[in-house]
Design a protein around this motif. Structure first.
Motif, short mmCIF file in Angstrom:
data_model
loop_
_atom_site.label_atom_id
_atom_site.label_comp_id
_atom_site.label_asym_id
_atom_site.label_seq_id
_atom_site.Cartn_x
_atom_site.Cartn_y
_atom_site.Cartn_z
N ASN A 62 0.83 -1.20 0.00
CA ASN A 62 0.00 0.00 0.00
C ASN A 62 0.87 1.26 0.00
N ASP A 63 2.02 1.20 0.68
CA ASP A 63 2.95 2.33 0.66
C ASP A 63 3.50 2.56 -0.75
N ILE A 64 3.77 1.47 -1.46
CA ILE A 64 4.27 1.58 -2.83
C ILE A 64 3.22 2.25 -3.72
N VAL A 65 1.96 1.86 -3.56
CA VAL A 65 0.88 2.45 -4.36
C VAL A 65 0.76 3.94 -4.06
N GLU A 66 0.82 4.30 -2.79
CA GLU A 66 0.71 5.72 -2.42
C GLU A 66 1.87 6.53 -2.99
N ALA A 67 3.09 6.00 -2.90
CA ALA A 67 4.26 6.71 -3.44
C ALA A 67 4.16 6.82 -4.95
N THR A 68 3.71 5.76 -5.61
CA THR A 68 3.54 5.80 -7.06
C THR A 68 2.46 6.81 -7.44
N GLY A 69 1.38 6.83 -6.70
CA GLY A 69 0.31 7.79 -6.95
C GLY A 69 0.80 9.22 -6.86
N ARG A 70 1.62 9.50 -5.87
CA ARG A 70 2.16 10.86 -5.73
C ARG A 70 3.08 11.20 -6.91
N ALA A 71 3.93 10.26 -7.29
CA ALA A 71 4.87 10.50 -8.40
C ALA A 71 4.12 10.70 -9.71
N VAL A 72 3.10 9.91 -9.95
CA VAL A 72 2.32 10.01 -11.19
C VAL A 72 1.49 11.29 -11.20
N ALA A 73 1.03 11.72 -10.04
CA ALA A 73 0.25 12.96 -9.99
C ALA A 73 1.08 14.15 -10.43
N THR A 74 2.37 14.14 -10.11
CA THR A 74 3.22 15.26 -10.51
C THR A 74 3.76 15.10 -11.92
N ASP A 75 3.90 13.84 -12.40
CA ASP A 75 4.40 13.60 -13.75
C ASP A 75 3.77 12.31 -14.29
N PRO A 76 2.63 12.42 -15.01
CA PRO A 76 1.93 11.24 -15.52
C PRO A 76 2.80 10.31 -16.38
N GLN B 191 5.51 9.12 -15.67
CA GLN B 191 6.14 8.12 -14.80
C GLN B 191 5.27 6.87 -14.64
N ALA B 192 4.04 6.92 -15.11
CA ALA B 192 3.15 5.77 -14.98
C ALA B 192 3.43 4.70 -16.04
N THR B 193 4.14 5.04 -17.08
CA THR B 193 4.39 4.11 -18.17
C THR B 193 5.68 3.33 -17.94
N VAL B 194 5.55 2.02 -18.01
CA VAL B 194 6.69 1.12 -17.87
C VAL B 194 6.77 0.30 -19.15
N VAL B 195 7.94 0.16 -19.71
CA VAL B 195 8.13 -0.64 -20.92
C VAL B 195 8.81 -1.94 -20.53
#
Length: 171
Positions: A10-24, A26-30
């Protein structure tokens, strides 16, 4: 297998959510894979530092030295379901004591061999059986199943439409 509800997912999801909110972006992984032939119909597929070997049974021209491609798909589906069940159990606060998943698919080889162009070359049907137990109600496990079915990436590859672009390179 007990799902620990206090693990850091859940901490990983929250940190990812914050990172993606500032730079969408970052949500894309290849993810990448690269394959070469091995044996008559087998292949070796490089997945970063891992290599997956794939073959066909002798009845389909292979040596039977490794799972065939559709078995690898079923393995991928099961593995992704396991991950997704465990992840969403933590997200939803659903306790799991035991989880086992089986999958089977019906394949009509007439499609692959080009014997009947009205038959799909892939699975005609796939059945997934999830056995889950724990202290939760049947309704809570059904809620978990809905979340898994909505969010499992490998299940989505089968049930959704993923554009695939193939480029032929001839040196």
């Amino acid at each position: 297998m007990t799902t620990e509800l206090s693990t850091p997912l859940n901490d990983i999801v929250e940190a990812t959510g914050r990172a993606v909110a500032t730079d969408p972006a970052q949500a894309t992984v290849v993810f990448r894979a690269s394959g070469t032939p091995e044996g008559t119909v087998g292949s070796a597929v490089a997945l970063g530092r891992y290599t997956v070997r794939v073959d066909e049974p002798p009845a389909l021209g292979g040596a039977g030295s490794a799972p065939n491609p559709v078995e690898v798909y079923l393995a991928s589906l099961i593995a992704c379901q396991v991950v997704t069940y465990r992840f969403w159990a933590q997200r939803l606060g659903v306790a799991i004591e035991d989880l086992a998943i089986d999958a089977e698919g019906d394949l009509d080889v007439r499609g692959f061999f080009g014997l009947d162009d009205t038959v799909r070359p892939g699975f005609q049907a796939v059945r997934v059986t999830v056995r889950i137990s724990g202290p939760e109600s049947a309704e809570r496990y059904a809620e978990l199943q809905r979340a898994v079915d909505e969010h499992c990436p490998v299940l989505d590859l089968t049930t959704g439409r993923t554009p695939v672009e193939t480029t032929l390179v001839i040196p």
